[in-house]
Design an enzyme around this catalytic site. Structure first.
Site, PDB file in Angstrom:
ATOM      1  N   SER A 231       0.829  -1.199   0.000  1.00 31.89           N
ATOM      2  CA  SER A 231       0.000   0.000   0.000  1.00 31.89           C
ATOM      3  C   SER A 231       0.862   1.246   0.000  1.00 31.89           C
ATOM      4  O   SER A 231       1.892   1.305   0.671  1.00 31.89           O
ATOM      5  CB  SER A 231      -0.902  -0.009   1.250  1.00 31.89           C
ATOM      6  OG  SER A 231      -1.695   1.139   1.316  1.00 31.89           O
ATOM      7  N   SER A 232       0.451   2.271  -0.749  1.00 28.61           N
ATOM      8  CA  SER A 232       1.129   3.570  -0.815  1.00 28.61           C
ATOM      9  C   SER A 232       2.555   3.386  -1.324  1.00 28.61           C
ATOM     10  O   SER A 232       2.738   2.867  -2.425  1.00 28.61           O
ATOM     11  CB  SER A 232       1.071   4.266   0.542  1.00 28.61           C
ATOM     12  OG  SER A 232       1.458   5.616   0.438  1.00 28.61           O
ATOM     13  N   MET A 233       3.585   3.752  -0.561  1.00 38.49           N
ATOM     14  CA  MET A 233       4.946   3.481  -1.017  1.00 38.49           C
ATOM     15  C   MET A 233       5.169   1.984  -1.221  1.00 38.49           C
ATOM     16  O   MET A 233       6.056   1.562  -1.973  1.00 38.49           O
ATOM     17  CB  MET A 233       5.950   4.040  -0.015  1.00 38.49           C
ATOM     18  CG  MET A 233       7.418   3.852  -0.397  1.00 38.49           C
ATOM     19  SD  MET A 233       8.491   4.557   0.875  1.00 38.49           S
ATOM     20  CE  MET A 233      10.072   3.823   0.428  1.00 38.49           C
ATOM     21  N   VAL A 254      -1.261  -0.894  -4.423  1.00 41.07           N
ATOM     22  CA  VAL A 254      -2.330   0.050  -4.059  1.00 41.07           C
ATOM     23  C   VAL A 254      -1.708   1.317  -3.453  1.00 41.07           C
ATOM     24  O   VAL A 254      -1.445   1.380  -2.291  1.00 41.07           O
ATOM     25  CB  VAL A 254      -3.293  -0.561  -3.023  1.00 41.07           C
ATOM     26  CG1 VAL A 254      -4.467   0.371  -2.752  1.00 41.07           C
ATOM     27  CG2 VAL A 254      -3.781  -1.934  -3.436  1.00 41.07           C
TER      28      VAL A 254
END
Length: 407
Positions: A231-233, A254
């Site tokens: 997720s994210s990074m 994501v």
């Protein structure tokens, strides 16, 4: 999405929306988020910490009272919300690594989450995953107590999120669908950073490989159907790992990130090569001064740079930006990914806009690009405010992909 609170501070609004997002899986209540936000002085990190800590302390005390009285469902729900509120309380404090307030709030977040985890059936089990000469903290979610092997999702957060927060970002959604879920914090992420001093590393395959090794020792894990979600990074870290770790049956980003170096160089004049030389130079006083000016006027940049120095283990804004250059899927890395891959994209992403498409275009494996829009309430980075929608689409893709893998 319109900023309903903190109209002049995008970062404060995004983090408030993030807490609101966790309502979907029990991590917040709307009234608690709004009443806390109304007490916060916009842009004031100390005020943010004070008010979120006060809410977390109040909710955790009520949860403990419920537990002492034998009201286990009420206690579980309260501890879950308190865990998220403590996480929020420490969010903006990393500009001063010696500030004891962020260790206190982080430890309280973990303690509350573990109190809640013990009250689930089956209980969510804290685990320690062997990693080099230490361990990585995580949680094992079981769909039931049968011990039967099930399709498994390994999940991790990104630049600033915790393993505990992944409960609301997909772990519980996986259990609802019959998955075994293994969540963990890697180097640079909160548990290892707070307590072991471990900072981020770009070669994330050297993190994921021992996690898969650990997963394969668990009877609840179907070794042929292990997927990885970042997720994210984590949208660059997980694909980097999948490029070199080929035991994965599926990969989910994501949202997808192709090259963090693009973030580092976008405000530096000249071409990419010249910008990289300047970032890595022994001395670049004009660039240093420019970064200080950006931090003084841009609240999001100020937080990102302060937090980035903390999680990368560097001492200057320029050194943080230079560290981002190593987090890339360019130079043929993305093309090495073999497993079916889902790249998620937020139409109004304020951090990595355009990068999911870059990652998708470079993939040579079976691939899907899944775009979430503002009209759906899902257009922000990682889709806060639309957790039920995003988790439904992601898991439906994973259900179909792993069904094909097991056929």
């Amino acid at each position: 999405m319109k900023q309903l609170l903190f109209p002049n501070n995008t970062q404060f609004w995004y983090e408030t929306l993030r807490s609101m997002s966790h309502i979907a899986y029990g991590g917040a209540d709307f009234g608690e988020v709004v009443s806390t936000s109304e007490r916060i002085v916009e842009g004031d990190y100390d005020s943010w910490h004070k008010e979120w800590l006060a809410t977390a302390d109040r909710v955790s005390a009520e949860a403990q009272k419920a537990l002492d009285a034998g009201h286990t469902v009420s206690a579980r729900d309260g501890f879950l919300r308190a865990s998220n509120y403590y996480r929020s309380a420490e969010f903006f404090l990393h500009g001063n690594p010696c500030d004891p307030r962020h260790d206190h709030a982080y430890d309280r977040s973990v303690a509350c989450f573990r109190s809640a985890a013990a009250l689930y059936t089956p209980a969510i089990e804290p685990v320690e995953i062997p990693y080099e000469d230490t361990t990585l903290p995580g949680y094992l979610y079981r769909a039931d107590t049968s011990g039967e092997p099930r399709p498994t999702l390994i999940m991790h957060n990104g630049f600033d999120g915790t393993a505990e927060e992944m409960h609301f970002f997909g772990a519980l959604a996986g259990v609802e669908r019959g998955y075994t879920v293994l969540v963990f914090d890697g180097p640079g992420q909160p548990g290892p950073r707070h307590h072991q001093g471990l900072v981020f590393r770009p070669d994330w395959e050297n993190v994921i490989t021992p996690v898969i090794d650990f997963a394969e020792t668990l009877p609840e894990v179907d070794d042929s159907r292990i997927a990885l979600l970042g997720s994210s990074m984590g949208g660059v870290l997980a694909p980097r790992a999948a490029a070199f770790e080929h035991r994965l049956a599926a990969l989910i980003a994501v949202d997808g990130v192709y090259d963090l170096g693009q973030v580092s160089v976008r405000n530096i004049p000249g071409d990419r090569e010249a910008a990289e030389r300047l970032l890595r130079a022994d001395s670049a006083p004009e660039l240093d001064a420019a970064m200080e000016r950006i931090m003084a006027t841009d609240a999001t940049a100020r937080w990102a740079i302060n937090h980035g120095m903390y999680v990368m283990g560097v001492d200057t804004p320029r050194a943080f930006n230079a560290s981002y250059l190593d987090y890339t899927l360019a130079d043929g890395i993305a093309e090495k990914i073999q497993c079916p891959t889902l790249v998620c994209d937020a139409a109004e992403d304020e951090f990595f806009k355009g990068q999911p498409e870059q990652l998708f275009d470079h993939l040579t494996c079976p691939k899907t690009l899944m775009v979430f829009t503002a009209e759906e309430g899902a257009g922000a980075h990682c889709h806060p405010g639309a957790m039920r929608l995003s988790q439904a689409r992601i898991y439906d893709w994973l259900d179909d992909t792993l069904a094909d893998a097991g056929a």
